[in-house]
Design a protein around this motif. Structure first.
Motif, PDB file in Angstrom:
ATOM      1  N   PHE A  59      17.240 -16.793  14.495  1.00  0.00           N
ATOM      2  CA  PHE A  59      16.313 -16.565  14.746  1.00  0.00           C
ATOM      3  C   PHE A  59      15.450 -16.842  13.942  1.00  0.00           C
ATOM      4  CE2 PHE A  59      12.335 -13.534  15.192  1.00  0.00           C
ATOM      5  CZ  PHE A  59      12.403 -13.207  16.523  1.00  0.00           C
ATOM      6  N   GLU A  60      15.516 -18.723  14.325  1.00  0.00           N
ATOM      7  CA  GLU A  60      14.427 -19.662  12.799  1.00  0.00           C
ATOM      8  C   GLU A  60      13.237 -19.727  13.783  1.00  0.00           C
ATOM      9  OE1 GLU A  60      15.134 -24.076  11.291  1.00  0.00           O
ATOM     10  OE2 GLU A  60      17.544 -22.684  12.511  1.00  0.00           O
ATOM     11  N   ILE A  61      12.668 -19.608  13.099  1.00  0.00           N
ATOM     12  CA  ILE A  61      10.997 -19.927  13.342  1.00  0.00           C
ATOM     13  C   ILE A  61      10.666 -21.295  13.477  1.00  0.00           C
ATOM     14  CG2 ILE A  61       8.244 -19.807  13.147  1.00  0.00           C
ATOM     15  CD1 ILE A  61       9.163 -16.699  12.664  1.00  0.00           C
ATOM     16  N   LEU A  62      10.886 -22.264  14.429  1.00  0.00           N
ATOM     17  CA  LEU A  62      10.875 -23.743  13.712  1.00  0.00           C
ATOM     18  C   LEU A  62       9.117 -24.170  14.761  1.00  0.00           C
ATOM     19  CD1 LEU A  62      13.077 -26.295  14.434  1.00  0.00           C
ATOM     20  CD2 LEU A  62      12.691 -25.797  16.589  1.00  0.00           C
ATOM     21  N   SER A  63       8.276 -23.365  14.744  1.00  0.00           N
ATOM     22  CA  SER A  63       7.277 -23.746  14.390  1.00  0.00           C
ATOM     23  C   SER A  63       6.335 -22.597  14.764  1.00  0.00           C
ATOM     24  CB  SER A  63       6.796 -24.603  15.329  1.00  0.00           C
ATOM     25  OG  SER A  63       5.872 -24.473  15.539  1.00  0.00           O
ATOM     26  N   GLU A  64       4.895 -23.011  13.626  1.00  0.00           N
ATOM     27  CA  GLU A  64       4.642 -20.972  14.010  1.00  0.00           C
ATOM     28  C   GLU A  64       3.091 -21.207  14.556  1.00  0.00           C
ATOM     29  OE1 GLU A  64       4.494 -18.642  12.158  1.00  0.00           O
ATOM     30  OE2 GLU A  64       5.481 -19.137   9.812  1.00  0.00           O
ATOM     31  N   LYS A  65       2.787 -22.525  15.099  1.00  0.00           N
ATOM     32  CA  LYS A  65       1.546 -22.612  15.857  1.00  0.00           C
ATOM     33  C   LYS A  65       2.017 -23.802  16.425  1.00  0.00           C
ATOM     34  CE  LYS A  65      -1.967 -19.794  13.643  1.00  0.00           C
ATOM     35  NZ  LYS A  65      -3.194 -20.339  12.584  1.00  0.00           N
ATOM     36  N   PRO A  66       2.031 -23.476  18.344  1.00  0.00           N
ATOM     37  CA  PRO A  66       2.635 -22.274  18.680  1.00  0.00           C
ATOM     38  C   PRO A  66       3.953 -21.878  18.176  1.00  0.00           C
ATOM     39  CG  PRO A  66       2.981 -24.315  20.020  1.00  0.00           C
ATOM     40  CD  PRO A  66       2.096 -24.940  18.691  1.00  0.00           C
ATOM     41  N   GLN A  90      12.528 -31.060  16.390  1.00  0.00           N
ATOM     42  CA  GLN A  90      12.608 -31.202  15.228  1.00  0.00           C
ATOM     43  C   GLN A  90      11.866 -32.271  15.004  1.00  0.00           C
ATOM     44  OE1 GLN A  90      15.775 -29.920  12.416  1.00  0.00           O
ATOM     45  NE2 GLN A  90      14.741 -28.666  11.454  1.00  0.00           N
ATOM     46  N   GLU A  91      12.727 -33.612  15.877  1.00  0.00           N
ATOM     47  CA  GLU A  91      12.331 -34.719  15.454  1.00  0.00           C
ATOM     48  C   GLU A  91      11.068 -35.209  16.270  1.00  0.00           C
ATOM     49  OE1 GLU A  91      13.070 -39.042  14.786  1.00  0.00           O
ATOM     50  OE2 GLU A  91      14.015 -37.532  13.484  1.00  0.00           O
ATOM     51  N   LEU A  92      10.409 -35.140  17.432  1.00  0.00           N
ATOM     52  CA  LEU A  92       9.332 -34.481  17.838  1.00  0.00           C
ATOM     53  C   LEU A  92       7.823 -34.193  17.214  1.00  0.00           C
ATOM     54  CD1 LEU A  92      10.568 -33.831  21.801  1.00  0.00           C
ATOM     55  CD2 LEU A  92      10.357 -35.966  21.399  1.00  0.00           C
ATOM     56  N   LEU A  93       8.609 -32.941  16.429  1.00  0.00           N
ATOM     57  CA  LEU A  93       7.461 -32.139  15.558  1.00  0.00           C
ATOM     58  C   LEU A  93       7.155 -33.491  14.692  1.00  0.00           C
ATOM     59  CD1 LEU A  93       9.141 -28.935  16.196  1.00  0.00           C
ATOM     60  CD2 LEU A  93       7.032 -30.088  17.329  1.00  0.00           C
ATOM     61  N   LYS A  94       8.548 -33.550  13.616  1.00  0.00           N
ATOM     62  CA  LYS A  94       7.931 -34.770  13.634  1.00  0.00           C
ATOM     63  C   LYS A  94       7.230 -35.610  13.214  1.00  0.00           C
ATOM     64  CE  LYS A  94      11.134 -37.555  11.554  1.00  0.00           C
ATOM     65  NZ  LYS A  94      12.636 -37.235  10.962  1.00  0.00           N
ATOM     66  N   ASN A  95       7.219 -36.153  14.343  1.00  0.00           N
ATOM     67  CA  ASN A  95       6.659 -38.008  14.602  1.00  0.00           C
ATOM     68  C   ASN A  95       5.342 -37.325  15.436  1.00  0.00           C
ATOM     69  OD1 ASN A  95       8.528 -39.529  13.958  1.00  0.00           O
ATOM     70  ND2 ASN A  95      10.186 -38.971  15.419  1.00  0.00           N
ATOM     71  N   ASP A  96       5.356 -36.392  15.012  1.00  0.00           N
ATOM     72  CA  ASP A  96       3.985 -35.594  16.405  1.00  0.00           C
ATOM     73  C   ASP A  96       3.540 -36.156  18.093  1.00  0.00           C
ATOM     74  OD1 ASP A  96       2.386 -34.290  13.995  1.00  0.00           O
ATOM     75  OD2 ASP A  96       1.952 -36.914  13.503  1.00  0.00           O
ATOM     76  N   LYS A  97       4.849 -35.886  18.164  1.00  0.00           N
ATOM     77  CA  LYS A  97       4.885 -36.308  19.737  1.00  0.00           C
ATOM     78  C   LYS A  97       5.097 -34.965  20.392  1.00  0.00           C
ATOM     79  CE  LYS A  97       8.110 -40.309  19.512  1.00  0.00           C
ATOM     80  NZ  LYS A  97       9.842 -41.098  19.933  1.00  0.00           N
ATOM     81  N   ILE A  98       4.720 -32.982  19.885  1.00  0.00           N
ATOM     82  CA  ILE A  98       4.410 -32.227  20.524  1.00  0.00           C
ATOM     83  C   ILE A  98       3.029 -31.964  19.695  1.00  0.00           C
ATOM     84  CG2 ILE A  98       5.026 -30.294  21.372  1.00  0.00           C
ATOM     85  CD1 ILE A  98       7.828 -30.661  21.438  1.00  0.00           C
ATOM     86  N   PRO A  99       1.597 -32.403  20.445  1.00  0.00           N
ATOM     87  CA  PRO A  99       0.726 -31.493  19.384  1.00  0.00           C
ATOM     88  C   PRO A  99       0.545 -30.451  18.724  1.00  0.00           C
ATOM     89  CG  PRO A  99       0.032 -32.389  21.668  1.00  0.00           C
ATOM     90  CD  PRO A  99       1.605 -33.122  21.481  1.00  0.00           C
ATOM     91  N   LEU A 100       0.515 -29.951  17.236  1.00  0.00           N
ATOM     92  CA  LEU A 100       0.639 -28.431  17.287  1.00  0.00           C
ATOM     93  C   LEU A 100      -0.871 -28.084  17.387  1.00  0.00           C
ATOM     94  CD1 LEU A 100       3.667 -28.117  14.997  1.00  0.00           C
ATOM     95  CD2 LEU A 100       3.271 -27.886  18.087  1.00  0.00           C
TER      96      LEU A 100
END
Length: 440
Positions: free
Chosen positions: A303-310, A430-440
């Motif tokens: 139950f690990e929250i990888l991202s808050e928004k989204p 995690q890699e995509l989120l770190k490199n802003d390849k998924i805009p949050l």
């Protein structure tokens, strides 16, 4: 003789072709050749269907807070293969893996030529861990997580100072048995003569089997809700709060950062076992170390929250009990948000009940496959589902980033299923989120 980490790892993974071969004879053969390293380790042995990894994490974190050097042997890995053998939560080095494989491989080759046959992947890794903790990097205490079952699991050559059996459910039924009682008998195989056993088993029939085995082996048994109890439980924004009532005393207002009522049970088992070991002189543990250790304990993919928004959550729920706990937690914490689920599973699991529970919990459900020999095909999973909003996805790596981009404020994405799948998903996202390849 291997010269690189990759060669060593490829050799280990190639042994997956041998499948699962329950029994201790191959382990005993290898241990004898290595000088019986399992006999020189102070260990706590943790079995059960769900909660083993979390319980090991709570134990490690509290012991570390007290100042102990703690080894752990866990499976499967989530982020890195090396984490299966760790010291104080830090995976061993690539160089250590290479050295250990070069110790074990000659034994595996020799064993292959006997009537016992070659060791499986899990047996090789287990043998590596015993050698490492006994001879290469001795530690104060080692926490051994059972791989499958208990009675014939390769870790069961260990002679522990305490054993823990978490909750028991219907998993690996083709190997362990079709009923809770049959599975409990296999899990109870880790109970040793005169060694204390602590259990969170709830199913009446399964608990009866555990108690009978403990009585036969004169093993003192402590049962959750009978000999120790969780009281005043409250869910927090990022964890749980509870008090613990044990024979050793009452500890109020404990906090954990892992989410779910079931995590309070895993934490309670860990605390009670350590308090008992302290009372019998095996270890020292203070209340501050208990509090600090529980609060700091973290286990990926639960139950690990990888991202808050989204809002994106990973949870390695891979059997009926795990899926039921996940669905209950989603209902309690996130109703009436729209829940979008992504699910992958192994084809040798009983999937009907799991998928039916997820169908009820989700607004939409997407089924994916992944690169693993036992992975179920997405097309087969979607056929089991009765959801009116379901989808079979061919390429999860292309699908997930787009699905995350589409999430609205009142929606969340839950990625769940096989821990082998979660171990692929987490570093990728995690890699995509770190490199802003998924805009949050």
């Amino acid at each position: 003789m291997f010269t690189t980490y990759k060669e060593a790892l490829d050799w280990i993974h190639a042994r997956l072709r041998l499948g699962i071969k329950p029994g201790l004879a191959r382990m005993e053969w290898m241990m004898e050749r290595l000088g019986s390293p399992e006999n020189s380790i102070k260990a706590i042995h943790v079995g059960g269907t769900n909660g083993k990894g979390s319980t090991v994490t709570y134990l490690r974190s509290m012991l570390q807070a007290e100042g102990y050097h703690v080894g752990t042997f866990t499976s499967p890995y989530i982020e890195q293969f090396n984490e299966r053998i760790s010291v104080n939560g830090t995976p061993i080095s690539d160089e250590d893996i290479l050295e250990l494989v070069n110790v074990i491989r000659p034994l595996a080759d020799e064993l292959e030529a006997t009537q016992l046959g070659g060791p499986t992947e899990f047996e090789v890794i287990t043998a590596m861990s015993f050698y490492y903790f006994a001879q290469k990097h001795p530690v104060d205490i080692v926490l051994y997580e059972v791989g499958l079952g208990g009675r014939f699991d390769s870790t069961n050559i260990v002679k522990p100072i305490a054993s823990i059996i978490t909750n028991i459910g219907l998993d690996h039924t083709s190997i362990l048995g079709e009923t809770h009682e049959e599975i409990a008998f296999e899990k109870a195989g880790i109970i040793k003569e005169g060694i204390p056993i602590f259990t969170g088993v709830r199913h009446p029939g399964a608990l009866k089997v555990i108690k009978e085995q403990a009585e036969q082996k004169l093993a003192p048994i402590s049962v959750l809700h009978e000999d120790f109890a969780i009281v005043n439980h409250q869910s927090a924004a990022r964890g749980e709060r509870f008090s613990l009532d044990t024979k050793e005393g009452f500890i109020p207002d404990l906090e954990i950062s892992m989410i779910g009522k079931h995590q309070t049970e895993n934490a309670a088992l860990a605390v009670t076992a350590l308090l008992n070991l302290a009372q019998t002189g095996w270890i020292e543990i203070g209340e501050k170390s208990i509090r600090d250790g529980l609060a700091a304990a973290y286990w990926p993919g639960r139950f690990e929250i990888l991202s808050e928004k989204p809002l994106v959550i990973l949870d390695g729920a891979h059997n009926d009990e795990g899926i039921t706990a996940l669905a209950a937690e989603l209902e309690e914490r996130f109703a009436p948000k729209d829940i979008h689920l992504v699910f992958a599973a192994l084809k040798d699991k009983k999937l009907d009940k799991m998928i039916a529970t997820l169908d009820q919990a989700a607004s939409t459900i997407s089924f994916v496959s992944f690169d693993f020999p036992r992975a179920a095909a997405a097309e087969d999973l979607v056929k089991i589902s009765t959801s009116t909003h379901k989808l079979a996805v061919d390429d999860w790596k292309a699908y997930l980033p787009e699905e995350i981009k589409r999430l609205k404020e009142n929606e969340l994405l839950v990625i769940t299923g096989s821990l082998y799948f979660i171990s692929e998903v987490k570093p990728y996202l995690q890699e995509l989120l770190k490199n802003d390849k998924i805009p949050l």
